[in-house]
Structures are given as C-alpha cells and as structure tokens.
Write an enzyme that holds these catalytic residues in place. Structure first.
Site, PDB file in Angstrom:
ATOM      1  N   HIS A 147       0.857  -1.180   0.000  1.00 36.49           N
ATOM      2  CA  HIS A 147       0.000   0.000   0.000  1.00 36.49           C
ATOM      3  C   HIS A 147       0.901   1.239   0.000  1.00 36.49           C
ATOM      4  CE1 HIS A 147      -3.831  -1.946   0.461  1.00 36.49           C
ATOM      5  NE2 HIS A 147      -3.516  -2.519   1.621  1.00 36.49           N
ATOM      6  N   CYS A 164      -0.250   2.552  -4.361  1.00 37.25           N
ATOM      7  CA  CYS A 164      -1.037   3.747  -4.645  1.00 37.25           C
ATOM      8  C   CYS A 164      -0.193   4.988  -4.358  1.00 37.25           C
ATOM      9  CB  CYS A 164      -2.294   3.787  -3.790  1.00 37.25           C
ATOM     10  SG  CYS A 164      -3.526   2.526  -4.206  1.00 37.25           S
TER      11      CYS A 164
END
Length: 272
Positions: free
Chosen positions: A93, A135
């Site tokens: 992430h 991301c």
C-alpha cells in the site's frame, strides 16, 4: 573535450547481473489497511521474470520498516563492483511519496538515497532500478473514450575519469501517477506487475528498458479496466503507469556469454 557519450549502452558484461530485492507486503498492523490479496502472485511472477534476466532474487514478505531499512543499508554498503546493476521492487500500500511497511509508512526517498554515487560508489555509473507497486493517492481515473482508425502492432565500460551527478542512473517505475490509486486483481495480481512481467517475458532481452516501460504503460492503459456493478465509483476505472528516469545510457538485459551469474555462483544471500 572528449565525447564521453560515444558508448551509448551501459556496460552489462560484469561477472554478475546483480541482486534484485523484492519487498512484498500483504498484511498490515493498521486495521484501516486491507489485506493485499493477489500480491503473492505479483512477487512470484516478478521474481521468475527477473531470474530469467540473470538477477539473483531475494523476496522479503511482510517486513516492518526497520528491517526494510536495515536490508537497504546492507545492500548499499556491499561491493557491487562485479555487478551490472541493482533492482529493488516494493509491493505494498502507499500514498504520495510514502510506502507502507507492515507497521508504518516510510518515505520513498529512504529507499533511493542510499544508492547515490556518493553513498554507494561501487554502483556509480551503473543502473539503479526501482519498481514500485503502490497507490500514490486516492483518485480514480474514469478514462476517456477516443475514436481513431485501428492499427495493428506486434506485441562499455570507459576508464576515463569524470564526474557524474549524484542522482544519475536511476530508473523509478511506478504503477500509477501521483495522486492516483493503483489497481490489483485479487487472484492474478496487480495490473502493473502483470503488464511488466508480460513485457519482460516477451521482450526482456531484446528491447531496451525504457522502450519496455513505454509498452508496459500501454498494456496497463489499454488492457485493464475495473469492474464493480454494485459501486459506480469503482466501476470502469482506468490506470496509467509512469517511469522517471535519469539513466544516462541505453539499458539492455541481453544474455550473458557464460553462466557466472547463476544463483549458485553468488554468495550474497548466504546465511541471511
């Protein structure tokens, strides 16, 4: 003044191709960070593709930030004189300029800065490659329809002494652009790593790296689209990967003439 650009390609004839470190984070201590289902497929496929290009690959799973920084520091402190380059992949992430370890987020810069020519002289003038599947924000790309006619498409080392800029010879391939999220299939893996592995499998030894990354971006942009019939905000979303390069020569991963770069010939990972 001598023209030092007369050697257009990086010297990739060292004894070893180099090490590839894959940091794969699937689980997180923060309850707000979801399990990254499918990332094991990314790590498996990427490791296989990199081994085929001659890299000695080591995967690390679900590490906290301190062990990650320790491994990075150890890698930057090694003697890479017999290696063509180094590659570091992060699957996790993330948010703008930060990547999540198992325990907390750490700045992307902390992965890059240990490998400048000043801090890692044995890699000075050699490619430093970073692959980041994470991301960089929460925006979701709705895409744009275009109409156009269809077209078919198939898929030296110099001993002269000179100075180079400290951030030279870096390539950072990111799954998405700043501000946007990155998509991942929970079974097949992320769009970006799927596309990258397909490109490396087909053209890893025949196309230069920047050309490959251009076609990776094309694969991500054209071949993938999110689907969620129950949530219009998540349905029909697109993605584009990006590459930042300060490479100063053309980079090819052609086959070496011997087998000296086999896993068994390099003791980098022994007793680790």
């Amino acid at each position: 003044m001598a023209d030092r650009s007369r050697n257009p390609e990086y010297n990739m004839s060292h004894k070893h191709r180099g090490i590839a470190l894959i940091f794969n984070n699937e689980h997180f201590e923060d309850p707000h960070l979801k399990l990254r289902k499918g990332t094991h497929k990314d790590s498996e496929n990427l490791g296989r593709a990199l081994k085929q290009l001659g890299f000695q690959v080591k995967e690390y799973t679900d590490l906290c930030s301190e062990p990650i920084m320790k491994i990075i520091k150890e890698a930057s402190g090694r003697d890479h004189s017999d290696c063509d380059c180094i590659l570091i992949a992060i699957l996790s992430h993330g948010k703008l300029n930060y990547i999540h370890a198992k325990d907390k987020a750490y700045p992307v810069e902390s992965i890059l800065s240990p490998f400048t020519a000043e801090r890692c002289p044995s890699l000075a003038g050699k490619p430093k490659l970073f692959i980041i599947q994470a991301c960089q924000g929460v925006l979701r790309d709705p895409g744009c329809h275009i109409n156009r006619p269809e077209s078919s498409e198939r898929d030296n080392e110099s001993f002269i002494s000179y100075r180079i800029p400290l951030p030279a010879d870096f390539l950072i391939a990111s799954s998405t652009i700043p501000g946007y999220c990155s998509w991942r299939n929970t079974v097949e893996g992320s769009w970006f790593i799927q596309s990258l592995c397909k490109e490396l499998d087909s053209f890893g030894k025949t196309r230069d790296v920047l050309t490959q990354m251009t076609f990776v971006a094309q694969r991500v942009a054209v071949n993938y689209e999110s689907f969620d019939e129950f949530n219009p905000r998540l349905d029909g979303r697109k993605q584009i990967s990006s590459t930042m390069s300060t490479l100063t020569r053309i980079l090819f991963f052609r086959d070496k003439n011997d087998t000296s770069n086999d896993d068994t010939s390099n003791d980098y990972f022994k007793n680790k």
